[in-house]
Write an enzyme that holds these catalytic residues in place. Structure first.
Site, short mmCIF file in Angstrom:
data_model
loop_
_atom_site.label_atom_id
_atom_site.label_comp_id
_atom_site.label_asym_id
_atom_site.label_seq_id
_atom_site.Cartn_x
_atom_site.Cartn_y
_atom_site.Cartn_z
N ARG A 234 0.85 -1.18 0.00
CA ARG A 234 0.00 0.00 0.00
C ARG A 234 0.89 1.24 0.00
O ARG A 234 1.89 1.29 0.71
CB ARG A 234 -0.94 0.03 1.23
CG ARG A 234 -2.04 -1.02 1.18
CD ARG A 234 -3.00 -0.79 0.03
NE ARG A 234 -4.06 -1.77 -0.05
CZ ARG A 234 -4.02 -2.90 -0.77
NH1 ARG A 234 -2.92 -3.18 -1.46
NH2 ARG A 234 -5.05 -3.71 -0.79
N GLU A 263 -4.82 7.01 -5.72
CA GLU A 263 -4.96 6.21 -6.94
C GLU A 263 -6.29 6.52 -7.61
O GLU A 263 -7.30 6.65 -6.92
CB GLU A 263 -4.87 4.72 -6.59
CG GLU A 263 -3.53 4.31 -6.01
CD GLU A 263 -3.44 2.82 -5.71
OE1 GLU A 263 -4.40 2.08 -6.05
OE2 GLU A 263 -2.44 2.39 -5.13
N HIS A 282 -1.03 -0.29 -10.06
CA HIS A 282 -1.69 -1.17 -9.09
C HIS A 282 -2.28 -2.40 -9.79
O HIS A 282 -3.49 -2.64 -9.76
CB HIS A 282 -2.78 -0.43 -8.31
CG HIS A 282 -3.09 -1.09 -7.00
ND1 HIS A 282 -3.67 -0.44 -5.95
CD2 HIS A 282 -2.90 -2.37 -6.56
CE1 HIS A 282 -3.83 -1.27 -4.92
NE2 HIS A 282 -3.36 -2.45 -5.28
#
Length: 315
Positions: A234, A263, A282
Site C-alpha cells: 500500500r 490512486e 496497481h
C-alpha cells in the site's frame, strides 16, 4: 436487485463471471470510470441495492454510506478492505462480504518488479529505442540479500522465489518471531538491520495506523546508494516525499512502485518525474485468472445474500 460494479477499468467484469445466473430479477450495471467526489458517488449509487467494489479503488466511507439508504450489500475482493467503513455499514444495515480464494498474482508482480529494478529493465528498453546501447549496470540476484518487510502469505511466497534465485532472505515485521521467520524461509532481523543489509527491500504489510509512514528518510538512508525498494503493498506505508528526494539525490539506487497514496496516480504527482523509478498502475492482483476467481466469488456472495444465507461476512 440492482447491482453496481465499480471501477471496471479494463471493462472485463461482465465477462469475468456468470452474472446471468442472478436471473431476470437482477440488473448488473458496471462502471468503467472512477469517481472521487462524494456527491457524484452518492448520486450514482443511490438507486442500487448492492455494490461490487474491486479492492480499495472506491472507498465506502461513512459519509457515503449514510447517503445510500437503499444499499443492502457490499461485496469486495479479499477478506479485508481498509477503505470500507465496517462500523458505518453495520449502522446502516449494510452487509459486507469478501472473497477467500486468491492467486499468487501479487507475489508474481512483486517478483517481476524485483527483477526489473535489479536490471533497470524499463530504462534499458528506453535506451535501445533511443539508439543507445549498454548504458547501465544492474546487479546480480544470486548472492544478493532480499529484505522482506512483512512475512505473511505474500512475503513467504517471495522468500520462496528468492531462494530459487540463490538470494539470502531476511525479514522483519512488528510481530514476527524467529520461529515464524524460519518457517517462512527467512532470518529474523531488526528493522534497521533489514534496511542496512538489503540489496533489495520489498514491502508486504497491510496498511494500518502503525504502518502508515513506516518507511521514511531513516530507512531509505540505511538502504543506501546501492539499495533498491519495491512496494506492492500500500502506498502510504512509504513516505512518497522522502522517496522522491532519495531518488533525486541518489541516496538509493532505484525503486519500483505498484501502489500510491492517491490512486489513480494524479497527473501532477512528483513520482512521475522521479529518476530510477519504475511505476505500474496497481496491477498486482490484476490478471485474467484473478479477476475470474474474484468476480465469481463476489457473484456467489450476492447469491448467498439473496438466499438469506450470507457468506464470507466481514460486517
Amino acid at each position: 436487485m440492482r447491482i453496481a460494479v465499480l471501477d471496471d477499468y479494463q471493462d472485463v467484469a461482465l465477462r469475468s463471471a456468470p452474472w446471468a445466473e442472478l436471473g431476470e430479477d437482477s440488473e448488473v450495471v458496471r462502471f468503467t470510470d472512477h469517481l472521487d467526489g462524494l456527491d457524484e458517488l452518492a448520486e450514482r449509487l443511490r438507486d442500487f441495492d448492492a455494490v461490487v467494489v474491486m479492492r480499495e479503488r472506491t472507498p465506502m466511507s461513512a459519509e457515503l454510506l449514510d447517503r445510500l439508504p437503499k444499499l443492502r450489500l457490499i461485496t469486495t475482493m479479499g477478506m479485508a478492505n481498509a477503505s470500507i467503513d465496517l462500523d458505518a455499514a453495520a449502522r446502516n444495515g449494510v452487509t459486507v462480504c469478501g472473497t477467500r480464494r486468491g492467486t499468487a498474482a501479487t507475489a508474481e508482480l512483486a517478483w517481476a518488479l524485483v527483477m526489473a529494478v535489479a536490471r533497470d529493465l524499463p530504462a534499458n528498453d528506453r535506451d535501445v529505442r533511443a539508439g543507445l546501447w549498454q548504458q547501465r549496470l544492474g546487479i546480480d540476484l544470486e548472492g544478493a540479500t532480499l529484505g522482506l518487510v512483512g512475512l505473511g502469505k505474500l512475503g513467504t511466497k517471495m522468500a520462496e522465489y528468492a531462494r530459487a534465485f540463490g538470494m539470502e532472505v531476511i525479514a522483519w515485521s512488528p510481530h514476527l518471531t524467529e520461529e515464524r521467520a524460519a518457517a517462512g524461509g527467512a532470518e529474523l532481523v531488526a528493522k534497521e538491520e533489514l534496511f542496512r543489509r538489503s540489496d533489495i527491500a520489498s514491502i508486504h504489510l497491510r496498511l494500518s495506523d502503525s504502518t502508515r509512514g513506516l518507511i521514511g528518510r531513516r530507512e531509505l538512508d540505511l538502504l543506501g546508494g546501492e539499495g533498491r525498494l519495491v512496494n506492492t503493498s500500500r502506498g502510504p506505508i512509504v513516505d512518497e516525499v522522502e522517496l522522491v528526494e532519495a531518488l533525486r539525490e541518489g541516496r538509493i539506487a532505484a525503486a519500483a512502485l505498484d501502489v500510491y497514496d492517491v490512486e489513480p496516480l494524479p497527473p501532477g504527482s512528483p513520482l512521475r518525474d522521479a529518476p530510477n523509478l519504475i511505476l505500474s498502475p496497481h496491477i498486482g492482483f490484476v490478471t485474467q485468472r484473478a479477476y475470474r476467481l474474484g468476480y465469481t466469488q463476489m457473484l456467489e456472495d450476492i447469491q448467498a445474500f439473496q438466499a438469506d444465507s450470507p457468506i464470507n461476512v466481514l460486517a
